[in-house]
Design an enzyme around this catalytic site. Structure first.
Site, PDB file in Angstrom:
ATOM      1  CG  ASP A 112       0.514  -7.856  -0.324  1.00 47.23           C
ATOM      2  OD1 ASP A 112       0.804  -7.794  -1.531  1.00 47.23           O
ATOM      3  OD2 ASP A 112       1.333  -8.172   0.557  1.00 47.23           O
TER       4      ASP A 112
ATOM      5  CG  ASP B  52       7.041  -6.875  -3.189  1.00 46.82           C
ATOM      6  OD1 ASP B  52       6.314  -5.952  -2.759  1.00 46.82           O
ATOM      7  OD2 ASP B  52       6.877  -8.079  -2.896  1.00 46.82           O
TER       8      ASP B  52
ATOM      9  CD  GLU C 224       6.518  -1.518   1.434  1.00 45.91           C
ATOM     10  OE1 GLU C 224       7.205  -2.513   1.715  1.00 45.91           O
ATOM     11  OE2 GLU C 224       5.932  -1.391   0.351  1.00 45.91           O
TER      12      GLU C 224
HETATM   13  C1  GLC Z   1       4.519  -9.218  -1.357  1.00 47.94           C
HETATM   14  C2  GLC Z   1       3.993  -8.516  -2.592  1.00 47.94           C
HETATM   15  C3  GLC Z   1       3.258  -9.507  -3.459  1.00 47.94           C
HETATM   16  C4  GLC Z   1       4.190 -10.653  -3.820  1.00 47.94           C
HETATM   17  C5  GLC Z   1       4.715 -11.314  -2.558  1.00 47.94           C
HETATM   18  C6  GLC Z   1       5.753 -12.384  -2.844  1.00 47.94           C
HETATM   19  O1  GLC Z   1       3.463  -9.621  -0.564  1.00 47.94           O
HETATM   20  O2  GLC Z   1       3.196  -7.423  -2.272  1.00 47.94           O
HETATM   21  O3  GLC Z   1       2.760  -8.880  -4.599  1.00 47.94           O
HETATM   22  O4  GLC Z   1       3.521 -11.588  -4.602  1.00 47.94           O
HETATM   23  O5  GLC Z   1       5.310 -10.335  -1.723  1.00 47.94           O
HETATM   24  O6  GLC Z   1       6.835 -11.883  -3.510  1.00 47.94           O
END
Ligand code: GLC
Length: 792
Positions: free
Chosen positions: A478, A401, A404
């Site tokens: 998201d 995650d 980017e």
């Molecule tokens: C980011 C991710 C999401 C995750 C969150 C906490 O927003 O895109 O999927 O739950 O971080 O880790």
């Protein structure tokens, strides 16, 4: 004085405003093609096959050649010949104009496919380079990776700059991923272009310009594109993925239902959630741990209070048939004594400012450094770290995650930050769009090694670049709990599929807030037809597990998730096709109905084929009678749920209650299914259900199985069998099985839909009574690897 000044200024500027490559001064042969010395630059045209042509134009003679997307840049054979003023291959004619230098592509029939804009061609404005191209009347554009908006990109413009896009609007650009590959369609021809430039690439598919040109370019770097001239969209996708790679077979368990939440806060909560699936008999294979499992969000650690017994917990979950997928973020917390931080610092593995001080950004753990994933030794170090904390505890799934890379608040990271060493030294401006892909690569390659090299990791990433399919599945970040976002999500998946990435999914039923009960039901039903079937939502939102919306909804969930499990033999075979040919699992309709303008409209542009034989028409949660388009004149489509027949090549109004998503199956199709199981490790009843829908024309299906979790299939340990339905000859033939691995199914049951008047059939010449269950005829027999003919 004033006039002179103004005049000089205007003149001086106009020569610098933009610059073109100029005329061809000299041409010579090089390995794989030809090189052109130009007035103001240097061009090479090389071929990787008769249908794959690379055009590279640089200001100076290029010294290095490197790609994050393509592993092998060497043209191994010479496919190109020079003839008159053109270069030719067996499939294409590449017309070269010398004064000034312009390139255009034709097929062997002389049809124009694509070419430089005659006036602008390839132009520079300072270091910025742009390919201006002719746009045919009515030309349509599809693909360009994870981009919002309608299916047809005509009239839209985009920027590639991988961005953390929390709760993104339906037209937000850019979002998380960058895949600069598209397909143009006009006048019954199509072609593809991949612009392999990792910088802040821009594209404008005829928006804000007159109707005759479109363009793409980058603020720096080469004009370096690959032209794909295969004559069909599937051919173009096959060629594009032959260069950028194809997905390895995913672990079978990752194709089951996946339950996620930010966050399951404790060991007890995680175990209880898993147990509830089993108690309520709702099939599932995967449960996730978001950032709460870590100690102060420090990567490669466990929170000792909330999750004191990782190994025991994971073992208990395995005993219940669950795999655990854990999140991993790139930011490494700055904390004296913390192993990952100390090691990364000592080895100089973090991205840094000019002068060497590591860049610091704030993410979940607070102030962090960021590994420089562009370096092989950093990727290896990252990968090794999973062993003690993750793979030795039995974890086989990894969720990359914030790559980017993102810092909190969606703030920009200074582009001056440096990456790489030696000749590969560069700045964030050049590698932001590949950072996530290289992190996912590090995680994939590392965890595969940590697990001994022959176990398939399941790897998921948010950020992506072209070629990501070699390393990871991708999810669309998201999203919002809104009908329009659900539909957008399918266009994103379909576009990703066309752009080479078959294993894709979205947060079902929306990340950024609470889904209404109706939206929840619709989205979960649609999720059956997403390659990645994963439910996720943010912390503080209402719980999203399948039983959280009341007893009636729970019953529907049991049914729809069961449907996913029934379809797994079909889906797994579709993944094998993606692995072998690049053909995505979710197929936007232009892939097979390229010249039918209805499939490009906003009204029908979200529909897709799921595998070879199913047509899925996403409908929002408020529409109970849906306007759907069934493509293909002469094709009959059966409603999957009722076997009601409809003619293709037309739109239809069909009932679309929340309990019955409009899904259709092509007449003449074969769909292999299994009995519903609670997880993919469960043996089931040992029967392969071959559903066949009566049709005027038949079909064949390439059936595939293997052990579902190792790489032994690469050594031929797989089970493959062609199944043919020939309505004219009144026959279904299961071809000889290529049985390098034994099938799970000891019996086969053929179920015929839409048939009438069956009494008995001959199975390999032996008369066998058939059974009837309501409108369905079926016959069951022992499976064997030898050919089996069912004749009636
Ligand atoms: C980011 C991710 C999401 C995750 C969150 C906490 O927003 O895109 O999927 O739950 O971080 O880790």
């Amino acid at each position: 004085m004033a006039a002179l000044w103004a005049g000089t200024s205007v003149y001086a500027q106009s020569t610098r405003l933009s610059e073109q490559a100029g005329n061809v001064v000299q041409t010579h042969a090089i390995p794989g093609g030809y090189a052109f010395q130009l007035d103001n630059g240097y061009a090479t045209i090389t071929a990787y096959s008769p249908t794959i042509i690379r055009v590279r134009v640089t200001k100076e003679t290029p010294k290095t050649d490197f790609s994050y997307a393509i592993d092998d840049l060497t043209p191994h054979r010479s496919w190109i010949k020079a003839e008159n003023d053109a270069l030719t291959t067996d499939s294409l004619t590449i017309k070269i104009t010398k004064t000034p230098f312009r390139v255009s592509f034709q097929d062997k029939k002389g049809n124009f496919l694509s070419g430089d804009d005659p006036a602008l061609g390839i132009s520079w404005e300072g270091p910025q380079v742009t390919s201006y191209r002719q746009m045919a009347p009515g030309e349509k554009f599809i693909g360009w990776g994870e981009k919002t908006g309608p299916l047809d990109r005509r009239g839209q413009s985009f920027v590639n700059w991988n961005t953390d896009a929390y709760g993104y609007a339906e037209d937000k650009d850019p979002i998380y991923g960058s895949i600069p590959f598209f397909i143009g369609v006009h006048d019954k021809v199509c072609y593809g272009i991949f612009f392999d430039n990792t910088r802040k690439v821009f594209a404008n598919f005829g928006g804000g310009v007159d109707d005759d040109r479109y363009y793409f370019g980058a603020p720096d770097g080469d004009m370096n594109y690959y032209f794909f001239g295969a004559s069909t969209v599937p051919g173009i996708i096959a060629d594009y993925t032959s260069l950028t790679g194809r997905t390895p077979m995913p672990p079978l368990w990752s194709l089951g239902y996946q339950q996620c939440r930010w966050g399951y806060m404790t060991e007890q909560e995680l175990l209880q959630t898993a147990k509830t699936f089993r108690i309520k008999q709702i099939p599932a294979d995967v449960i996730y741990l978001d950032i709460q499992y870590m100690d102060h969000y420090k990567v490669f650690t466990w929170n000792q209070e909330r999750f004191p017994h990782p190994k025991e917990m994971i073992d208990s979950l395995k005993n219940m048939g669950f795999d655990v997928v854990t999140i991993i973020d790139p930011g490494v917390k700055i904390e004296t004594g913390y192993k990952a931080y100390e090691e990364g610092t000592a080895k100089g593995f973090f991205a840094r400012y000019p002068g060497g001080k590591p860049y610091i950004g704030t993410v979940w753990p607070g102030r962090c450094n960021f590994p420089d994933f562009t370096r092989a030794e950093v990727r290896a170090w990252w990968g090794d770290n999973f062993k003690a904390s993750h793979t030795d505890n039995g974890i086989r799934g990894f969720w990359n995650d914030m790559n980017e890379p993102a810092v909190l608040g969606g703030k920009e990271i200074p582009t001056v930050v440096e990456f790489g060493t030696g000749n590969n030294r560069t700045t964030l401006a050049a590698v932001k769009n590949v950072f996530g892909m290289q992190m996912a690569r590090a995680t994939f390659e590392g965890t595969k090694k940590d697990m001994g090299g022959n176990e398939r990791p399941f790897n998921l990433t948010r950020a992506s670049y072209a070629g990501i399919q070699k390393y990871s599945a991708v999810w669309t970040g998201d999203n919002r709990p809104e009908d329009e976002h659900m539909l957008l999500g399918y266009r994103l998946l379909n576009s990703m599929g066309l752009s080479g990435v078959p294993f894709v999914g979205m947060d079902i039923a929306g990340f950024s807030g609470d889904a209404s009960p109706d939206l929840f039901v619709r989205w979960m039903s649609l999720g059956v037809y997403a390659p990645l079937y994963r439910n996720h939502t943010a912390i503080n939102n209402r719980y999203h597990e399948p039983w959280e919306y009341g007893e009636a909804t729970t019953e529907i969930m049991r049914h729809v998730i069961g449907q996913r499990y029934a379809l797994l033999p079909y889906l797994y075979s579709a993944f094998y096709q993606a692995h072998k040919t690049g053909m995505p699992v979710n197929r936007m309709l232009p892939i097979h109905y390229t010249y039918d303008s209805a499939v490009y409209t906003d009204k029908y542009g979200t529909e897709f084929e799921f595998g070879d034989n199913l047509l899925v028409c996403p409908v929002d949660s408020k529409t109970m009678i849906a306007d759907v388009y069934l493509p293909g004149k002469g094709t009959t489509w059966y409603r999957f749920s009722t076997d009601e027949a409809y003619p293709g090549g037309d739109s239809q109004f069909v009932g679309s209650p929340l309990t019955d998503l409009p899904v259709f199956v092509r007449a003449g199709a074969i769909i292999p299914e299994q009995a519903v199981i609670q997880d993919t490790k469960e043996a089931g009843d040992g029967i392969l259900y071959l559903h066949v829908w009566q049709g005027a024309t038949g079909s064949s299906f390439d059936y595939y199985e293997d052990d579902g979790h190792t790489y032994d299939y690469e050594q031929g340990k797989s089970y493959r069998r062609q199944i043919r339905y020939d309505p004219g000859a009144r026959r279904i033939v299961l071809g000889k099985a290529d049985a390098g691995y034994p099938t799970r199914f000891s019996k086969v049951r053929v179920v015929l839909h839409g048939a009438t008047g069956w009494d008995n059939v001959q199975i390999n010449g032996k008369t066998t009574r058939i059974s009837q269950d309501q409108k369905l005829y079926f016959v069951e027999f022992n499976n064997s690897n030898d050919p089996i003919t069912i004749q009636w």
